[in-house]
Motif scaffolding. Structure first.
Motif, PDB file in Angstrom:
ATOM      1  N   ARG A 115      46.267  19.712  80.382  1.00  0.00           N
ATOM      2  CA  ARG A 115      44.905  19.350  79.974  1.00  0.00           C
ATOM      3  C   ARG A 115      44.843  19.024  78.481  1.00  0.00           C
ATOM      4  N   ALA A 116      45.559  19.788  77.665  1.00  0.00           N
ATOM      5  CA  ALA A 116      45.576  19.533  76.230  1.00  0.00           C
ATOM      6  C   ALA A 116      46.259  18.192  75.928  1.00  0.00           C
ATOM      7  N   VAL A 117      47.295  17.867  76.670  1.00  0.00           N
ATOM      8  CA  VAL A 117      47.973  16.579  76.489  1.00  0.00           C
ATOM      9  C   VAL A 117      47.042  15.437  76.893  1.00  0.00           C
ATOM     10  N   GLU A 118      46.275  15.646  77.956  1.00  0.00           N
ATOM     11  CA  GLU A 118      45.349  14.616  78.409  1.00  0.00           C
ATOM     12  C   GLU A 118      44.328  14.280  77.324  1.00  0.00           C
ATOM     13  N   VAL A 119      43.875  15.301  76.590  1.00  0.00           N
ATOM     14  CA  VAL A 119      42.958  15.072  75.482  1.00  0.00           C
ATOM     15  C   VAL A 119      43.604  14.146  74.463  1.00  0.00           C
ATOM     16  N   ARG A 120      44.853  14.406  74.126  1.00  0.00           N
ATOM     17  CA  ARG A 120      45.545  13.610  73.126  1.00  0.00           C
ATOM     18  C   ARG A 120      45.753  12.173  73.589  1.00  0.00           C
ATOM     19  N   MET A 121      45.976  11.986  74.898  1.00  0.00           N
ATOM     20  CA  MET A 121      46.139  10.632  75.411  1.00  0.00           C
ATOM     21  C   MET A 121      44.808   9.869  75.411  1.00  0.00           C
ATOM     22  N   ARG A 122      43.749  10.528  75.820  1.00  0.00           N
ATOM     23  CA  ARG A 122      42.429   9.868  75.838  1.00  0.00           C
ATOM     24  C   ARG A 122      41.962   9.544  74.420  1.00  0.00           C
ATOM     25  N   ARG A 123      42.351  10.381  73.497  1.00  0.00           N
ATOM     26  CA  ARG A 123      41.973  10.170  72.092  1.00  0.00           C
ATOM     27  C   ARG A 123      42.457   8.818  71.596  1.00  0.00           C
ATOM     28  N   GLN A 124      43.549   8.323  72.146  1.00  0.00           N
ATOM     29  CA  GLN A 124      44.153   7.086  71.658  1.00  0.00           C
ATOM     30  C   GLN A 124      43.432   5.824  72.123  1.00  0.00           C
ATOM     31  N   ILE A 125      42.358   5.977  72.890  1.00  0.00           N
ATOM     32  CA  ILE A 125      41.629   4.814  73.390  1.00  0.00           C
ATOM     33  C   ILE A 125      41.067   3.980  72.250  1.00  0.00           C
ATOM     34  N   ILE A 126      40.837   4.610  71.092  1.00  0.00           N
ATOM     35  CA  ILE A 126      40.277   3.851  69.964  1.00  0.00           C
ATOM     36  C   ILE A 126      41.244   2.787  69.470  1.00  0.00           C
ATOM     37  N   LEU A 127      42.531   2.908  69.802  1.00  0.00           N
ATOM     38  CA  LEU A 127      43.514   1.913  69.369  1.00  0.00           C
ATOM     39  C   LEU A 127      43.402   0.615  70.164  1.00  0.00           C
ATOM     40  N   ASP A 128      42.603   0.631  71.228  1.00  0.00           N
ATOM     41  CA  ASP A 128      42.383  -0.581  72.012  1.00  0.00           C
ATOM     42  C   ASP A 128      41.224  -1.412  71.468  1.00  0.00           C
ATOM     43  N   ARG A 129      40.590  -0.930  70.388  1.00  0.00           N
ATOM     44  CA  ARG A 129      39.462  -1.641  69.803  1.00  0.00           C
ATOM     45  C   ARG A 129      39.900  -2.349  68.514  1.00  0.00           C
ATOM     46  N   PRO A 130      39.087  -3.303  68.044  1.00  0.00           N
ATOM     47  CA  PRO A 130      39.404  -3.970  66.770  1.00  0.00           C
ATOM     48  C   PRO A 130      39.372  -3.003  65.594  1.00  0.00           C
ATOM     49  N   ILE A 131      38.507  -2.003  65.653  1.00  0.00           N
ATOM     50  CA  ILE A 131      38.438  -0.967  64.627  1.00  0.00           C
ATOM     51  C   ILE A 131      38.468   0.383  65.304  1.00  0.00           C
ATOM     52  N   PRO A 132      38.957   1.418  64.653  1.00  0.00           N
ATOM     53  CA  PRO A 132      39.351   1.467  63.247  1.00  0.00           C
ATOM     54  C   PRO A 132      40.745   0.886  63.005  1.00  0.00           C
ATOM     55  N   ARG A 133      40.967   0.487  61.768  1.00  0.00           N
ATOM     56  CA  ARG A 133      42.323   0.155  61.338  1.00  0.00           C
ATOM     57  C   ARG A 133      43.034   1.475  61.033  1.00  0.00           C
ATOM     58  N   VAL A 134      44.283   1.573  61.425  1.00  0.00           N
ATOM     59  CA  VAL A 134      45.021   2.823  61.269  1.00  0.00           C
ATOM     60  C   VAL A 134      46.286   2.607  60.442  1.00  0.00           C
TER      61      VAL A 134
END
Length: 280
Positions: free
Chosen positions: A144-163
């Protein structure tokens, strides 16, 4: 249960404090506006008390914020009422991490320095599983904790934020999870490095010797009309959210020095490929 609205309360408080100081007002000048005390205003600005819509709107109107700024407040208040997806993982997600996830979701630019592990936004599932399993015993909790970390990465599919990820060279040479897991993780970094929205820079041993702090730093910036920038510094039992302008300046300067010391994009990718060869 601690919910994801804590991060929104932090942003609301920071914005209200910014407007108050911009107008040369004291906390006591606002206390009567919300029929409260100076301590209540203080807690509200620090994000320690749940922000009531009536109080926030009354304060914004008293300070005569612009229509655009009022829309920002209304949007943050709406977010405070929503149950975020990560609230469903409250049992395996520390409060300080939930705050960071919410802040990342609203950021326009994120700069993260890591000296021990690959930044969370760039971890593979297997790599994250290895990290989480060192602190959680139940396999269910780990998953479950790993799933949180994977879902967190959804923001990388957007134009922003720049990382921008500033990664200490030692992270590449530390075989967490074994050779196969590290190969997969480093290949994942190479793929991310070829995207426009992610800038991966390796801080070499020699180059970073005099400028690398012994802890991780995440600096978040927000779009025009949003809250001011802030810094997230994680430690063993929690994390600090730094909003004081002078303190933020210090951390920002540390990141600037790290960026200057770091290898450029091409050299960073070469160092990652070299590490992959050592594991292959």
């Amino acid at each position: 249960m601690v919910t994801g609205r804590e991060a929104t309360d932090l942003l609301l408080g920071e914005q209200l404090r910014h407007w108050r100081e911009q107008r040369g007002l004291k906390q006591k000048d606002l206390a009567d506006v919300i029929r409260g005390s100076v301590s209540k205003i203080s807690r509200l600005e620090r994000g320690e008390s749940p922000a009531k819509a009536r109080d926030v709107i009354d304060l914004a109107r008293f300070m005569r914020v612009s229509p655009r700024e009022m829309r920002l407040i209304e949007r943050l208040l709406e977010q405070a009422q929503d149950r975020e997806w990560y609230d469903h993982f409250s049992d395996v997600t520390p409060t300080y991490l939930k705050r960071l996830i919410s802040l990342e979701d609203n950021a326009s630019e994120i700069t993260a320095y890591e000296n021990q592990v690959v930044p969370g936004l760039l971890q593979t599932r297997a790599y994250a599983h290895n990290l989480v399993s060192t602190v959680k015993r139940s396999e269910t909790d780990v998953d479950r904790a790993v799933e949180v970390r994977m879902r967190r990465q959804i923001i990388l599919d957007r134009p922003i934020p720049r990382v921008t990820a500033l990664i200490d060279q030692g992270v590449l040479l530390r075989p967490r999870g074994g050779r196969a897991v590290m190969c997969e993780q480093l290949e994942h970094l190479l793929v991310a490095a070829d995207t426009k929205r992610v800038n991966i820079r390796i801080v070499g041993f020699a180059e970073g010797a005099d400028v690398s702090p012994p802890y991780a730093i995440t600096h978040l910036m927000f779009g025009e009309g949003g809250p001011s920038e802030l810094v997230y510094v994680e430690h063993i039992n929690g994390a600090d959210y730094v909003t004081s302008p002078s303190a933020v300046d210090e951390y920002r300067n540390a990141l600037v020095k790290l960026r200057k010391a770091a290898s450029d994009r091409n050299e960073s990718k070469r160092l990652i490929r070299e590490a992959i060869k050592n594991y292959s």
